[in-house]
Design a protein around this motif. Structure first.
Motif, PDB file in Angstrom:
ATOM      1  N   ARG A   7       0.841  -1.202   0.000  1.00  0.00           N
ATOM      2  CA  ARG A   7       0.000   0.000   0.000  1.00  0.00           C
ATOM      3  C   ARG A   7       0.872   1.248   0.000  1.00  0.00           C
ATOM      4  N   ALA A   8       1.938   1.228   0.805  1.00  0.00           N
ATOM      5  CA  ALA A   8       2.820   2.391   0.885  1.00  0.00           C
ATOM      6  C   ALA A   8       3.576   2.628  -0.416  1.00  0.00           C
ATOM      7  N   LEU A   9       3.764   1.560  -1.205  1.00  0.00           N
ATOM      8  CA  LEU A   9       4.524   1.653  -2.453  1.00  0.00           C
ATOM      9  C   LEU A   9       3.617   1.773  -3.677  1.00  0.00           C
ATOM     10  N   ALA A  10       2.333   1.983  -3.457  1.00  0.00           N
ATOM     11  CA  ALA A  10       1.376   1.994  -4.569  1.00  0.00           C
ATOM     12  C   ALA A  10       1.693   3.067  -5.597  1.00  0.00           C
ATOM     13  N   GLY A  11       2.335   4.147  -5.172  1.00  0.00           N
ATOM     14  CA  GLY A  11       2.636   5.228  -6.101  1.00  0.00           C
ATOM     15  C   GLY A  11       3.941   5.076  -6.854  1.00  0.00           C
ATOM     16  N   VAL A  12       4.671   4.001  -6.605  1.00  0.00           N
ATOM     17  CA  VAL A  12       5.943   3.783  -7.301  1.00  0.00           C
ATOM     18  C   VAL A  12       5.666   3.423  -8.752  1.00  0.00           C
ATOM     19  N   GLY A  13       6.298   4.145  -9.674  1.00  0.00           N
ATOM     20  CA  GLY A  13       6.043   3.907 -11.091  1.00  0.00           C
ATOM     21  C   GLY A  13       6.952   2.874 -11.730  1.00  0.00           C
ATOM     22  N   ARG A  14       8.161   2.739 -11.221  1.00  0.00           N
ATOM     23  CA  ARG A  14       9.117   1.797 -11.808  1.00  0.00           C
ATOM     24  C   ARG A  14       8.750   0.361 -11.475  1.00  0.00           C
ATOM     25  N   ARG A  15       8.699  -0.462 -12.510  1.00  0.00           N
ATOM     26  CA  ARG A  15       8.454  -1.884 -12.286  1.00  0.00           C
ATOM     27  C   ARG A  15       9.766  -2.567 -11.938  1.00  0.00           C
ATOM     28  N   GLY A  16       9.724  -3.445 -10.981  1.00  0.00           N
ATOM     29  CA  GLY A  16      10.936  -4.152 -10.588  1.00  0.00           C
ATOM     30  C   GLY A  16      10.694  -5.032  -9.383  1.00  0.00           C
ATOM     31  N   ALA A  31       8.463   8.199   1.437  1.00  0.00           N
ATOM     32  CA  ALA A  31       9.449   9.247   1.205  1.00  0.00           C
ATOM     33  C   ALA A  31       9.900   9.884   2.518  1.00  0.00           C
ATOM     34  N   GLU A  32       8.937  10.108   3.431  1.00  0.00           N
ATOM     35  CA  GLU A  32       9.282  10.688   4.728  1.00  0.00           C
ATOM     36  C   GLU A  32      10.198   9.761   5.515  1.00  0.00           C
ATOM     37  N   ALA A  33       9.891   8.460   5.483  1.00  0.00           N
ATOM     38  CA  ALA A  33      10.701   7.493   6.220  1.00  0.00           C
ATOM     39  C   ALA A  33      12.114   7.412   5.660  1.00  0.00           C
ATOM     40  N   VAL A  34      12.244   7.475   4.336  1.00  0.00           N
ATOM     41  CA  VAL A  34      13.573   7.483   3.720  1.00  0.00           C
ATOM     42  C   VAL A  34      14.321   8.751   4.124  1.00  0.00           C
ATOM     43  N   GLY A  35      13.642   9.897   4.075  1.00  0.00           N
ATOM     44  CA  GLY A  35      14.269  11.167   4.415  1.00  0.00           C
ATOM     45  C   GLY A  35      14.734  11.231   5.851  1.00  0.00           C
ATOM     46  N   GLU A  36      14.014  10.547   6.751  1.00  0.00           N
ATOM     47  CA  GLU A  36      14.370  10.545   8.167  1.00  0.00           C
ATOM     48  C   GLU A  36      15.382   9.456   8.510  1.00  0.00           C
ATOM     49  N   LEU A  63      14.891   6.235   8.315  1.00  0.00           N
ATOM     50  CA  LEU A  63      14.256   5.046   8.892  1.00  0.00           C
ATOM     51  C   LEU A  63      14.266   3.875   7.924  1.00  0.00           C
ATOM     52  N   ILE A  64      14.463   4.152   6.641  1.00  0.00           N
ATOM     53  CA  ILE A  64      14.565   3.123   5.614  1.00  0.00           C
ATOM     54  C   ILE A  64      15.881   3.320   4.878  1.00  0.00           C
ATOM     55  N   GLN A  65      16.645   2.239   4.785  1.00  0.00           N
ATOM     56  CA  GLN A  65      17.893   2.283   4.024  1.00  0.00           C
ATOM     57  C   GLN A  65      17.651   1.637   2.671  1.00  0.00           C
ATOM     58  N   VAL A  66      17.922   2.370   1.608  1.00  0.00           N
ATOM     59  CA  VAL A  66      17.729   1.879   0.244  1.00  0.00           C
ATOM     60  C   VAL A  66      19.101   1.614  -0.365  1.00  0.00           C
ATOM     61  N   SER A  67      19.274   0.421  -0.949  1.00  0.00           N
ATOM     62  CA  SER A  67      20.537   0.102  -1.623  1.00  0.00           C
ATOM     63  C   SER A  67      20.256  -0.362  -3.038  1.00  0.00           C
ATOM     64  N   GLY A  68      21.211  -0.141  -3.939  1.00  0.00           N
ATOM     65  CA  GLY A  68      21.059  -0.495  -5.340  1.00  0.00           C
ATOM     66  C   GLY A  68      21.279   0.714  -6.224  1.00  0.00           C
ATOM     67  N   GLU A  69      21.584   0.450  -7.495  1.00  0.00           N
ATOM     68  CA  GLU A  69      21.866   1.528  -8.443  1.00  0.00           C
ATOM     69  C   GLU A  69      20.880   1.555  -9.598  1.00  0.00           C
ATOM     70  N   SER A  70      19.809   0.795  -9.502  1.00  0.00           N
ATOM     71  CA  SER A  70      18.834   0.719 -10.587  1.00  0.00           C
ATOM     72  C   SER A  70      17.915   1.935 -10.580  1.00  0.00           C
ATOM     73  N   PRO A  71      17.171   2.163 -11.678  1.00  0.00           N
ATOM     74  CA  PRO A  71      16.168   3.243 -11.682  1.00  0.00           C
ATOM     75  C   PRO A  71      15.161   3.101 -10.539  1.00  0.00           C
ATOM     76  N   GLU A 118      14.382   5.924  -7.713  1.00  0.00           N
ATOM     77  CA  GLU A 118      13.042   6.449  -7.419  1.00  0.00           C
ATOM     78  C   GLU A 118      12.716   6.296  -5.942  1.00  0.00           C
ATOM     79  N   LEU A 119      13.074   5.171  -5.337  1.00  0.00           N
ATOM     80  CA  LEU A 119      12.771   4.954  -3.920  1.00  0.00           C
ATOM     81  C   LEU A 119      13.524   5.939  -3.025  1.00  0.00           C
ATOM     82  N   ARG A 120      14.699   6.365  -3.477  1.00  0.00           N
ATOM     83  CA  ARG A 120      15.451   7.371  -2.711  1.00  0.00           C
ATOM     84  C   ARG A 120      14.880   8.767  -2.882  1.00  0.00           C
ATOM     85  N   GLY A 121      13.964   8.901  -3.831  1.00  0.00           N
ATOM     86  CA  GLY A 121      13.383  10.207  -4.076  1.00  0.00           C
ATOM     87  C   GLY A 121      14.015  10.958  -5.215  1.00  0.00           C
ATOM     88  N   GLY A 122      14.857  10.242  -5.995  1.00  0.00           N
ATOM     89  CA  GLY A 122      15.556  10.886  -7.114  1.00  0.00           C
ATOM     90  C   GLY A 122      14.740  10.900  -8.392  1.00  0.00           C
TER      91      GLY A 122
END
Length: 242
Positions: free
Chosen positions: A139-148, A219-224, A226-234, A238-242
């Motif tokens: 539910r929290a990721l419903a707005g993510v556009g990149r398939r993966g 996005a708020e959790a990543v910014g604070e 609270l979530i560590q995102v790893s990887g170099e893919s698109p 996107e998950l990092r907010g880029g």
């Protein structure tokens, strides 16, 4: 006069009809199919893709073997699941959802939303599996556009899920024919690490629940931090907010 034979058991003359509410109502018809105890939890497990009977039993703590077998048979008869044999060299059969069975994802998601307040405190007797946190995270990721494929790491274990999935409406052309086109690619999430994830995230289970309830956004959790995102893919970008 020849002795009269007792009547044959009902099951020998005609199949036993499943209990029905016998109401001309869509909700009642739906409950005829999925209202029995354990049925929707079996759907939850099969949304992870094809599963062997032993695997289902292991991830459904508390269900008896007789009840599990009965529910799976009912789901086959109701067009929600099919059973097939794996090709050699595997010597096992698996159960998987049909298109109509997979269309129960939003039903389970809505039930998870409704039941989320009851998870304020974990009881000592509560069983837990990491992939059970996939529903609130989806539910929290419903707005993510990149398939993966996203690998998720919790203290409770590791699971993976698919992002950027098409809506149920976009897949409804196969929902009523009872076929399974590609059960593995249609899996919404899966237990354990992904073979080739596009991105990985690390967080805790409590945050998963907060994300699902909308208390905090991804996005708020990543910014604070609270979530560590790893990887170099698109997807990771996107998950990092880029």
């Amino acid at each position: 006069m020849p002795r009269q034979q007792p009547p044959a058991p009902r099951s020998a003359t005609r199949p036993v009809r499943r209990r029905s509410y016998d109401q001309f109502c869509a909700a009642a018809r739906a409950l005829d199919s999925v209202g029995d105890r354990w049925t929707l939890l079996i759907v939850r497990e099969l949304l992870a893709g094809p599963r062997r009977y032993t695997d289902l039993h292991a991830d459904l703590p508390g269900v008896s073997t007789d009840v599990l077998a009965s529910r799976l048979k009912d789901m086959e008869q109701g067009g929600l699941a099919v059973r097939r044999k794996l090709p050699p060299p595997a010597a096992a059969s698996v159960y998987e959802l049909t298109g109509r069975g997979r269309d129960l994802l939003p039903v389970l998601a809505a039930l998870a939303d409704w039941g989320a307040p009851a998870l304020a405190e974990r009881r000592p007797t509560d069983a837990v599996r990491a992939h059970w946190f996939a529903l609130p995270l989806l539910r929290a990721l419903a707005g993510v556009g990149r398939r993966g494929v996203l690998e998720v790491r919790l203290d409770e274990g590791v699971f993976h899920l698919r992002t950027g999935r098409p809506s149920a409406e976009a897949r409804s052309d196969t929902a009523l024919d009872g076929t399974v086109s590609d059960a593995v690619s249609d899996a919404v999430y899966g237990d354990g690490p992904a073979d080739r994830p596009d991105a990985r995230i690390t967080l805790d289970a409590e945050l998963c629940l907060r994300l699902g309830r909308g208390v905090v956004t991804f996005a708020e959790a990543v910014g604070e931090g609270l979530i560590q995102v790893s990887g170099e893919s698109p997807l990771a970008t996107e998950l990092r907010g880029g």
